[in-house]
Write a protein that holds these residues in place. Structure first.
Motif, PDB file in Angstrom:
ATOM      1  N   TYR A  87      -2.946  31.194 -25.826  1.00 37.15           N
ATOM      2  CA  TYR A  87      -2.839  32.039 -27.030  1.00 37.15           C
ATOM      3  C   TYR A  87      -3.361  31.331 -28.291  1.00 37.15           C
ATOM      4  O   TYR A  87      -4.153  31.890 -29.027  1.00 37.15           O
ATOM      5  CB  TYR A  87      -1.408  32.528 -27.305  1.00 37.15           C
ATOM      6  CG  TYR A  87      -0.615  32.944 -26.101  1.00 37.15           C
ATOM      7  CD1 TYR A  87      -1.162  33.766 -25.117  1.00 37.15           C
ATOM      8  CD2 TYR A  87       0.706  32.528 -25.932  1.00 37.15           C
ATOM      9  CE1 TYR A  87      -0.425  34.152 -24.014  1.00 37.15           C
ATOM     10  CE2 TYR A  87       1.446  32.913 -24.830  1.00 37.15           C
ATOM     11  CZ  TYR A  87       0.873  33.721 -23.871  1.00 37.15           C
ATOM     12  OH  TYR A  87       1.607  34.100 -22.778  1.00 37.15           O
ATOM     13  N   GLY A 139       4.955  37.586 -24.303  1.00 39.93           N
ATOM     14  CA  GLY A 139       3.732  36.901 -23.893  1.00 39.93           C
ATOM     15  C   GLY A 139       2.531  37.823 -23.878  1.00 39.93           C
ATOM     16  O   GLY A 139       1.436  37.459 -24.322  1.00 39.93           O
ATOM     17  N   ASN A 166      -1.080  32.990 -17.673  1.00 45.02           N
ATOM     18  CA  ASN A 166       0.295  32.622 -18.037  1.00 45.02           C
ATOM     19  C   ASN A 166       1.270  33.802 -17.985  1.00 45.02           C
ATOM     20  O   ASN A 166       2.443  33.645 -18.325  1.00 45.02           O
ATOM     21  CB  ASN A 166       0.335  32.016 -19.440  1.00 45.02           C
ATOM     22  CG  ASN A 166      -0.140  30.573 -19.437  1.00 45.02           C
ATOM     23  OD1 ASN A 166      -0.169  29.923 -18.401  1.00 45.02           O
ATOM     24  ND2 ASN A 166      -0.537  30.070 -20.588  1.00 45.02           N
TER      25      ASN A 166
END
Length: 364
Positions: A87, A139, A166
């Motif tokens: 990210y 997420g 992820n």
């Protein structure tokens, strides 16, 4: 109409000390195309992406973006957007401030920044989180914001380095669909790095399969899956049954293989250059195999055996059959009423000659 090439890699090479990690890499990416680099860990896909981004300099060959040679040109002069696996959002900035960061560096006016930030938030379907901080997001939301931040500068090239790895399985699938929708809407040239074959198959216009720094094959998802150029590609992309044997003969446009276990396999439109007596490897995808309770005498493309395992996986059932010394994997979308999927039951496997791929054993 001539094709516009956005990215061109010519004999690109990268080494770390004496270890060559990318070698003789040649590729042209057309404007608006979605290309995936697919391969196992350590195959050189992220290294190649980092050379395109400007984070690494090639040790050989040429890298061109929009026809301009980019060897040695820093990342901020390449007008590209990059999305990382982790990210990389600034925790002390709100979502809107994170997205606006690249625009502020480019001295865009406040009114334009506000308009463009609002537009990309709408694009990723998160207009309601503009004032939140990254720690307040899930997420999946954080990864969407990372994508929005890359898109807001209106790059001519979007680079994605395993952006979904992820996330949990369901969220990964949702965001994969979101990426496909975004690409269809905005049409930006995209290079995507992944080790996940489903991601590559579902998202890509073309796939570059890599192994030990080399390109094994470049092709459409259908070509890569149905017409693999090497044994590595066939075994890496999806599941397959691998049977070893030797060529028994030719019949018209078919090749007859006798496996080590004694099965006779007919492969239509196979590599007819293979000669009788030559060692060969046969590949059959599990979803191409039929399962039956009828254990009539064996013939070509038919094997009688015993069901060893049966696993119900929702949309399909995966079975393992032991036949003639071979362990044969079968993937069933539907199960015939006459077939009891109970371990120990006698069953028969059959498949069509058109669904058999044959390669010389030496290729392995």
């Amino acid at each position: 109409m001539s094709k516009v090439i956005d990215v061109e890699l010519r004999s690109l090479m990268k080494k770390f000390q004496n270890n060559i990690v990318v070698q003789d890499f040649n590729l042209q990416v057309e404007q608006g195309e979605f290309v995936s680099f697919l391969g196992p860990s350590g195959c050189g896909k992220t290294t190649t992406l980092n050379m395109i981004a400007g984070f690494l300099d090639p040790d050989g060959g040429d890298l061109l973006i929009k026809g301009q040679r980019m060897n040695g040109v820093p990342p901020y002069k390449r007008e590209l957007g990059m999305v990382f696996q982790t990210y990389s959002l600034f925790p002390h900035m709100t979502v809107a401030e994170n997205i606006a960061y690249g625009l502020k560096l480019r001295k865009i006016s406040k009114s334009q920044i506000q308009e463009r930030v609002g537009r990309v938030l709408d694009l990723v379907k998160l207009p309601h989180v503009a004032d939140r901080y990254p720690k307040q997001l899930s997420g999946g939301q954080r990864q969407r914001i990372a994508i929005a931040r890359a898109l807001v500068i209106e790059p001519s090239l979007l680079l994605l380095d395993e952006p979904l790895s992820n996330l949990d399985a369901k969220l990964r699938e949702e965001l994969r669909d979101e990426l496909k929708r975004l690409h269809q809407e905005i049409g930006v040239t995209t290079i995507f790095v992944t080790h996940d074959q489903e991601e590559a198959l579902s998202l890509s216009d073309r796939i570059v399969v890599m192994n030990h720094g080399f390109i094994e094959q470049i092709g459409t998802p259908k070509d890569i899956y149905n017409r693999p150029a090497s044994e590595f590609v066939h075994t890496f992309i999806g599941k397959t049954n691998r049977l070893e044997g030797e060529v028994a003969g030719h019949e018209g446009d078919s090749l007859i293989i006798q496996t080590i276990g004694g099965l006779l396999v007919e492969a239509k439109s196979a590599n007819l250059m293979l000669l009788p007596g030559q060692k060969a490897t046969v590949f059959i995808r599990p979803e191409k195999i039929r399962l039956s309770a009828d254990t009539a005498p064996e013939g070509r493309n038919r094997a009688n055996g015993q069901l060893k395992l049966s696993s119900f996986l929702g949309s399909y059932t995966e079975c393992e059959v032991q036949a003639n010394g071979h362990s044969i994997s079968v993937k069933l979308q539907t199960v015939d009423k006459g077939v009891e999927l109970v371990p120990g039951k006698a069953v028969s496997c059959s498949w069509d000659a058109e669904d058999v791929l044959v390669m010389p054993a030496e290729r392995g």
